[in-house]
Design a protein around this motif. Sequence first.
Motif, PDB file in Angstrom:
ATOM      1  N   CYS A   1      -9.577   3.528  -1.017  1.00 34.50           N
ATOM      2  CA  CYS A   1      -9.847   3.832   0.388  1.00 34.50           C
ATOM      3  C   CYS A   1     -10.909   4.920   0.496  1.00 34.50           C
ATOM      4  O   CYS A   1     -10.988   5.816  -0.348  1.00 34.50           O
ATOM      5  CB  CYS A   1      -8.537   4.285   1.044  1.00 34.50           C
ATOM      6  SG  CYS A   1      -8.692   4.707   2.793  1.00 34.50           S
ATOM      7  N   CYS A  17      -3.492   9.765   0.992  1.00 24.09           N
ATOM      8  CA  CYS A  17      -3.851   8.365   1.230  1.00 24.09           C
ATOM      9  C   CYS A  17      -2.809   7.435   0.606  1.00 24.09           C
ATOM     10  O   CYS A  17      -2.415   7.611  -0.549  1.00 24.09           O
ATOM     11  CB  CYS A  17      -5.217   8.057   0.644  1.00 24.09           C
ATOM     12  SG  CYS A  17      -5.733   6.349   0.894  1.00 24.09           S
ATOM     13  N   ALA A  35      -3.198   3.942   0.729  1.00 20.85           N
ATOM     14  CA  ALA A  35      -3.787   2.592   0.711  1.00 20.85           C
ATOM     15  C   ALA A  35      -3.196   1.795  -0.447  1.00 20.85           C
ATOM     16  O   ALA A  35      -2.973   2.331  -1.527  1.00 20.85           O
ATOM     17  CB  ALA A  35      -5.303   2.667   0.556  1.00 20.85           C
ATOM     18  N   ARG A  68      -7.925  -0.074   2.635  1.00 19.59           N
ATOM     19  CA  ARG A  68      -7.902   1.116   3.493  1.00 19.59           C
ATOM     20  C   ARG A  68      -6.457   1.508   3.753  1.00 19.59           C
ATOM     21  O   ARG A  68      -5.591   0.641   3.868  1.00 19.59           O
ATOM     22  CB  ARG A  68      -8.533   0.834   4.851  1.00 19.59           C
ATOM     23  CG  ARG A  68      -9.952   0.361   4.825  1.00 19.59           C
ATOM     24  CD  ARG A  68     -10.400   0.038   6.247  1.00 19.59           C
ATOM     25  NE  ARG A  68     -11.686  -0.623   6.240  1.00 19.59           N
ATOM     26  CZ  ARG A  68     -12.105  -1.428   7.202  1.00 19.59           C
ATOM     27  NH1 ARG A  68     -11.328  -1.690   8.244  1.00 19.59           N
ATOM     28  NH2 ARG A  68     -13.289  -1.980   7.134  1.00 19.59           N
ATOM     29  N   CYS A  69      -6.229   2.804   3.896  1.00 19.48           N
ATOM     30  CA  CYS A  69      -4.920   3.231   4.388  1.00 19.48           C
ATOM     31  C   CYS A  69      -4.914   2.976   5.897  1.00 19.48           C
ATOM     32  O   CYS A  69      -5.969   2.831   6.529  1.00 19.48           O
ATOM     33  CB  CYS A  69      -4.665   4.710   4.071  1.00 19.48           C
ATOM     34  SG  CYS A  69      -5.779   5.892   4.855  1.00 19.48           S
ATOM     35  N   TYR A  82      -6.930   5.625   7.983  1.00 20.09           N
ATOM     36  CA  TYR A  82      -8.383   5.458   7.994  1.00 20.09           C
ATOM     37  C   TYR A  82      -8.803   4.214   8.777  1.00 20.09           C
ATOM     38  O   TYR A  82      -9.776   4.235   9.524  1.00 20.09           O
ATOM     39  CB  TYR A  82      -8.906   5.384   6.559  1.00 20.09           C
ATOM     40  CG  TYR A  82     -10.402   5.265   6.454  1.00 20.09           C
ATOM     41  CD1 TYR A  82     -11.237   6.308   6.815  1.00 20.09           C
ATOM     42  CD2 TYR A  82     -10.997   4.089   6.003  1.00 20.09           C
ATOM     43  CE1 TYR A  82     -12.617   6.205   6.721  1.00 20.09           C
ATOM     44  CE2 TYR A  82     -12.365   3.966   5.895  1.00 20.09           C
ATOM     45  CZ  TYR A  82     -13.168   5.028   6.263  1.00 20.09           C
ATOM     46  OH  TYR A  82     -14.533   4.916   6.174  1.00 20.09           O
ATOM     47  N   ASN A  83      -8.081   3.130   8.615  1.00 20.68           N
ATOM     48  CA  ASN A  83      -8.405   1.886   9.303  1.00 20.68           C
ATOM     49  C   ASN A  83      -8.361   2.070  10.818  1.00 20.68           C
ATOM     50  O   ASN A  83      -9.258   1.623  11.532  1.00 20.68           O
ATOM     51  CB  ASN A  83      -7.446   0.773   8.900  1.00 20.68           C
ATOM     52  CG  ASN A  83      -7.821  -0.548   9.517  1.00 20.68           C
ATOM     53  OD1 ASN A  83      -8.755  -1.205   9.084  1.00 20.68           O
ATOM     54  ND2 ASN A  83      -7.097  -0.959  10.551  1.00 20.68           N
ATOM     55  N   HIS A  97      -7.520  -5.193   5.537  1.00 22.20           N
ATOM     56  CA  HIS A  97      -7.828  -4.092   4.618  1.00 22.20           C
ATOM     57  C   HIS A  97      -6.596  -3.240   4.270  1.00 22.20           C
ATOM     58  O   HIS A  97      -6.369  -2.966   3.085  1.00 22.20           O
ATOM     59  CB  HIS A  97      -8.937  -3.207   5.187  1.00 22.20           C
ATOM     60  CG  HIS A  97     -10.262  -3.886   5.297  1.00 22.20           C
ATOM     61  ND1 HIS A  97     -11.212  -3.848   4.300  1.00 22.20           N
ATOM     62  CD2 HIS A  97     -10.800  -4.627   6.295  1.00 22.20           C
ATOM     63  CE1 HIS A  97     -12.281  -4.529   4.676  1.00 22.20           C
ATOM     64  NE2 HIS A  97     -12.057  -5.024   5.886  1.00 22.20           N
TER      65      HIS A  97
END
Length: 135
Positions: free
Chosen positions: A15, A22, A24, A53-54, A57-58, A75
């Motif tokens: 990620c 994180c 992800a 992505r976590c 973040y997404n 993601h």
Amino acid sequence: MAFFSPKTDRRLFYCSCGRDACDAPQPKPELVQRLELMRALYGGPIRVTSGVRCRWYNDRPKDQGGAGGEPNSEHPLGEGTDLSCVTSRERWQMLEAAKQAGFRRLGIGRDFLHVGISADLGTDVLWTYYPKPKP
């Protein structure tokens, strides 16, 4: 960004949030296998622009340092990735390779191609990320 090869560089699937917390996921093995097959069929290097992505973040807007991703994005599930795709010829060849590799969820952006494997979000679909026309 770097050339995709899970055998030599798995960091492409970390990620981009940069947080210690994180969470992800790792990419699903099916995604990695299909990407390797796609790369072989494409006959050249593939550049990953956005892998796993976590959720943090997404879902965070781009102007706040996030990806600005969709709530139902593949993601954060380890089921989708974006690949650099700049020219129309490159886009055509990558789409052909992706379909032959068994990807059944494809999204076309201005400079990328999304490939995904989620069965829960529907298969045999193709979409664009272009702005919707105003009425």
